[in-house]
Design a protein around this motif. Structure first.
Motif, PDB file in Angstrom:
ATOM      1  N   LYS A  36       0.844  -1.187   0.000  1.00 23.93           N
ATOM      2  CA  LYS A  36       0.000   0.000   0.000  1.00 23.93           C
ATOM      3  C   LYS A  36       0.887   1.248   0.000  1.00 23.93           C
ATOM      4  O   LYS A  36       2.118   1.158   0.056  1.00 23.93           O
ATOM      5  CB  LYS A  36      -0.906   0.008   1.237  1.00 23.93           C
ATOM      6  CG  LYS A  36      -1.829  -1.193   1.350  1.00 23.93           C
ATOM      7  CD  LYS A  36      -2.675  -1.072   2.612  1.00 23.93           C
ATOM      8  CE  LYS A  36      -3.481  -2.318   2.867  1.00 23.93           C
ATOM      9  NZ  LYS A  36      -4.285  -2.224   4.119  1.00 23.93           N
ATOM     10  N   GLN A  44      -4.432 -11.145  -1.507  1.00 23.13           N
ATOM     11  CA  GLN A  44      -5.781 -11.560  -1.878  1.00 23.13           C
ATOM     12  C   GLN A  44      -6.526 -12.129  -0.679  1.00 23.13           C
ATOM     13  O   GLN A  44      -7.756 -12.158  -0.665  1.00 23.13           O
ATOM     14  CB  GLN A  44      -5.755 -12.559  -3.033  1.00 23.13           C
ATOM     15  CG  GLN A  44      -5.083 -13.896  -2.744  1.00 23.13           C
ATOM     16  CD  GLN A  44      -3.638 -13.934  -3.191  1.00 23.13           C
ATOM     17  OE1 GLN A  44      -2.886 -13.003  -2.929  1.00 23.13           O
ATOM     18  NE2 GLN A  44      -3.252 -15.023  -3.868  1.00 23.13           N
ATOM     19  N   ARG A  47      -8.278  -9.155   1.066  1.00 22.19           N
ATOM     20  CA  ARG A  47      -9.431  -8.711   0.282  1.00 22.19           C
ATOM     21  C   ARG A  47     -10.526  -9.775   0.255  1.00 22.19           C
ATOM     22  O   ARG A  47     -11.715  -9.455   0.340  1.00 22.19           O
ATOM     23  CB  ARG A  47      -8.972  -8.371  -1.136  1.00 22.19           C
ATOM     24  CG  ARG A  47      -8.011  -7.180  -1.179  1.00 22.19           C
ATOM     25  CD  ARG A  47      -7.636  -6.824  -2.601  1.00 22.19           C
ATOM     26  NE  ARG A  47      -6.782  -5.638  -2.641  1.00 22.19           N
ATOM     27  CZ  ARG A  47      -5.561  -5.613  -3.167  1.00 22.19           C
ATOM     28  NH1 ARG A  47      -5.043  -6.709  -3.697  1.00 22.19           N
ATOM     29  NH2 ARG A  47      -4.854  -4.500  -3.181  1.00 22.19           N
ATOM     30  N   GLU A  50     -12.410  -9.783   3.635  1.00 20.39           N
ATOM     31  CA  GLU A  50     -13.288  -8.621   3.789  1.00 20.39           C
ATOM     32  C   GLU A  50     -14.508  -8.705   2.868  1.00 20.39           C
ATOM     33  O   GLU A  50     -15.626  -8.355   3.282  1.00 20.39           O
ATOM     34  CB  GLU A  50     -12.532  -7.317   3.538  1.00 20.39           C
ATOM     35  CG  GLU A  50     -13.407  -6.093   3.777  1.00 20.39           C
ATOM     36  CD  GLU A  50     -12.651  -4.783   3.818  1.00 20.39           C
ATOM     37  OE1 GLU A  50     -13.203  -3.780   3.342  1.00 20.39           O
ATOM     38  OE2 GLU A  50     -11.509  -4.756   4.340  1.00 20.39           O
ATOM     39  N   LEU A  51     -14.315  -9.163   1.652  1.00 24.49           N
ATOM     40  CA  LEU A  51     -15.460  -9.295   0.745  1.00 24.49           C
ATOM     41  C   LEU A  51     -16.488 -10.279   1.285  1.00 24.49           C
ATOM     42  O   LEU A  51     -17.701 -10.057   1.163  1.00 24.49           O
ATOM     43  CB  LEU A  51     -14.984  -9.735  -0.644  1.00 24.49           C
ATOM     44  CG  LEU A  51     -14.295  -8.657  -1.477  1.00 24.49           C
ATOM     45  CD1 LEU A  51     -13.722  -9.264  -2.747  1.00 24.49           C
ATOM     46  CD2 LEU A  51     -15.261  -7.519  -1.812  1.00 24.49           C
ATOM     47  N   ARG A  54     -18.319  -8.440   4.031  1.00 24.10           N
ATOM     48  CA  ARG A  54     -19.218  -7.429   3.466  1.00 24.10           C
ATOM     49  C   ARG A  54     -20.457  -8.078   2.851  1.00 24.10           C
ATOM     50  O   ARG A  54     -21.573  -7.545   2.980  1.00 24.10           O
ATOM     51  CB  ARG A  54     -18.470  -6.608   2.409  1.00 24.10           C
ATOM     52  CG  ARG A  54     -17.540  -5.559   2.991  1.00 24.10           C
ATOM     53  CD  ARG A  54     -16.744  -4.847   1.909  1.00 24.10           C
ATOM     54  NE  ARG A  54     -15.938  -3.765   2.455  1.00 24.10           N
ATOM     55  CZ  ARG A  54     -16.315  -2.494   2.526  1.00 24.10           C
ATOM     56  NH1 ARG A  54     -17.515  -2.142   2.068  1.00 24.10           N
ATOM     57  NH2 ARG A  54     -15.532  -1.577   3.036  1.00 24.10           N
ATOM     58  N   GLY A  68     -14.199  -0.637   6.247  1.00 22.55           N
ATOM     59  CA  GLY A  68     -13.309  -1.769   6.062  1.00 22.55           C
ATOM     60  C   GLY A  68     -11.915  -1.319   5.701  1.00 22.55           C
ATOM     61  O   GLY A  68     -11.738  -0.308   5.017  1.00 22.55           O
ATOM     62  N   GLU A  69     -10.919  -2.074   6.136  1.00 23.99           N
ATOM     63  CA  GLU A  69      -9.545  -1.683   5.861  1.00 23.99           C
ATOM     64  C   GLU A  69      -9.232  -1.701   4.367  1.00 23.99           C
ATOM     65  O   GLU A  69      -8.563  -0.804   3.854  1.00 23.99           O
ATOM     66  CB  GLU A  69      -8.560  -2.611   6.582  1.00 23.99           C
ATOM     67  CG  GLU A  69      -7.117  -2.262   6.278  1.00 23.99           C
ATOM     68  CD  GLU A  69      -6.104  -3.086   7.039  1.00 23.99           C
ATOM     69  OE1 GLU A  69      -4.907  -2.727   6.974  1.00 23.99           O
ATOM     70  OE2 GLU A  69      -6.481  -4.071   7.688  1.00 23.99           O
ATOM     71  N   GLU A  70      -9.733  -2.704   3.660  1.00 23.36           N
ATOM     72  CA  GLU A  70      -9.309  -2.882   2.273  1.00 23.36           C
ATOM     73  C   GLU A  70     -10.182  -2.152   1.259  1.00 23.36           C
ATOM     74  O   GLU A  70      -9.714  -1.800   0.182  1.00 23.36           O
ATOM     75  CB  GLU A  70      -9.260  -4.378   1.929  1.00 23.36           C
ATOM     76  CG  GLU A  70      -8.374  -5.195   2.855  1.00 23.36           C
ATOM     77  CD  GLU A  70      -6.970  -4.640   2.993  1.00 23.36           C
ATOM     78  OE1 GLU A  70      -6.489  -3.963   2.055  1.00 23.36           O
ATOM     79  OE2 GLU A  70      -6.346  -4.862   4.044  1.00 23.36           O
ATOM     80  N   PHE A  71     -11.455  -1.934   1.565  1.00 21.14           N
ATOM     81  CA  PHE A  71     -12.357  -1.342   0.581  1.00 21.14           C
ATOM     82  C   PHE A  71     -13.008  -0.049   1.072  1.00 21.14           C
ATOM     83  O   PHE A  71     -13.954   0.439   0.457  1.00 21.14           O
ATOM     84  CB  PHE A  71     -13.426  -2.368   0.175  1.00 21.14           C
ATOM     85  CG  PHE A  71     -12.853  -3.563  -0.532  1.00 21.14           C
ATOM     86  CD1 PHE A  71     -12.501  -3.503  -1.865  1.00 21.14           C
ATOM     87  CD2 PHE A  71     -12.624  -4.740   0.164  1.00 21.14           C
ATOM     88  CE1 PHE A  71     -11.955  -4.604  -2.513  1.00 21.14           C
ATOM     89  CE2 PHE A  71     -12.079  -5.849  -0.470  1.00 21.14           C
ATOM     90  CZ  PHE A  71     -11.735  -5.783  -1.808  1.00 21.14           C
ATOM     91  N   GLY A  72     -12.487   0.494   2.172  1.00 24.18           N
ATOM     92  CA  GLY A  72     -12.882   1.821   2.589  1.00 24.18           C
ATOM     93  C   GLY A  72     -14.252   1.920   3.223  1.00 24.18           C
ATOM     94  O   GLY A  72     -14.898   0.921   3.536  1.00 24.18           O
ATOM     95  N   THR A  74     -18.338   2.938   3.721  1.00 21.95           N
ATOM     96  CA  THR A  74     -19.620   2.976   3.024  1.00 21.95           C
ATOM     97  C   THR A  74     -20.667   3.517   3.981  1.00 21.95           C
ATOM     98  O   THR A  74     -21.009   2.868   4.965  1.00 21.95           O
ATOM     99  CB  THR A  74     -20.037   1.565   2.556  1.00 21.95           C
ATOM    100  OG1 THR A  74     -19.004   1.026   1.727  1.00 21.95           O
ATOM    101  CG2 THR A  74     -21.338   1.606   1.772  1.00 21.95           C
TER     102      THR A  74
END
Length: 259
Positions: A36, A44, A47, A50-51, A54, A68-72, A74
């Protein structure tokens, strides 16, 4: 009859189980690693976990926000927001070390009311409920009653960062406590909630790193704040934190590290 919080805790446990299953599917396997902007690694596995979380939250809590750490973020303006750190300790994970974790919190109007520390490789799940209790795999746990720093078991997390940024604080920490251990990531904080360790001083944490710890530590009878003794919230930003089993022990540490 189950309350709304009870039902949410059940969901949190199910999320932790799914996250653990996903993480262990990647653990000690060959992974692609990216860096990062801050040079911290991401894979992966981060991610993918986290997916999966989510997806569960969208199904069961479609009106809630997510950090979330990886996808920010919402929709952080709603009453209920979930904080996710899919793999807390990616460097541990990449090196095959089993003390990586999974962190989850639910915030109610900005205050963490449910916190979870999952340890997939250890098959341990610690859950704390604000105003309730902290459990380890369903059994209630409690922080120690240690009040004196000179007699305490102290973890120093991210020691190299503390040494680089606060050398005087580092010098004082390595001379403090009866037993000192260098550590990383969330597990030392879980050990305080379990009563095995008495305190942790940590550095350079993001909200998704520390928000889940708050209900876990407080419901176990402990104290957790930033280095200046302030409560931890979404607005605390990047923060050093102090976790302690008792108020007296916490006060000693705040006097030592306060900046």
């Amino acid at each position: 009859m189950l309350t709304g919080v009870d039902t949410t805790v059940i969901h949190a446990s199910k999320i932790a189980a799914r996250a653990a299953e996903a993480a262990m599917g990647y653990f000690r396997n060959l992974l692609d690693v990216e860096l990062k902007a801050d040079e911290s690694p991401v894979t992966q596995a981060d991610r993918g976990v986290e997916l999966r979380v989510r997806d569960y939250l969208r199904t069961h809590f479609p009106d809630d926000g997510i950090l979330g750490e990886e996808f920010g973020p919402t929709d952080l303006t709603v009453d209920h927001v979930w904080s996710i750190d899919p793999i807390d300790g990616t460097r541990s994970f990449l090196s095959g070390h089993p003390l990586f974790g999974f962190l989850l919190a639910r915030l109610c109007r900005g205050i963490p009311d449910i916190g979870l520390i999952g340890m997939p490789a250890l098959n341990e799940t610690v859950i704390g409920v604000r105003g309730g209790q902290t459990t380890l795999n369903g059994t209630r746990i409690h922080a120690s009653l240690q009040t004196v720093l000179d007699q305490a078991i102290l973890y120093i997390n991210e020691a190299e960062k503390i040494y680089a940024r606060h050398p005087q604080v580092f010098d004082q920490l390595v001379a403090a406590g009866q037993t000192r251990r260098f550590g990383y990531d969330c597990y030392p904080h879980a050990l305080v909630a379990m009563g095995h360790a008495d305190a942790v001083v940590d550095e350079d944490l993001q909200p998704y790193d520390y928000l889940p710890l708050v209900p876990v530590i407080e419901a176990a009878g402990g104290v957790i704040t930033d280095w200046n003794g302030n409560a931890l919230t979404m607005e605390s930003g990047t923060s050093g934190i102090v976790t302690a089993a008792t108020h007296a022990l916490h006060s000693e540490l705040i006097q030592l590290v306060g900046v």
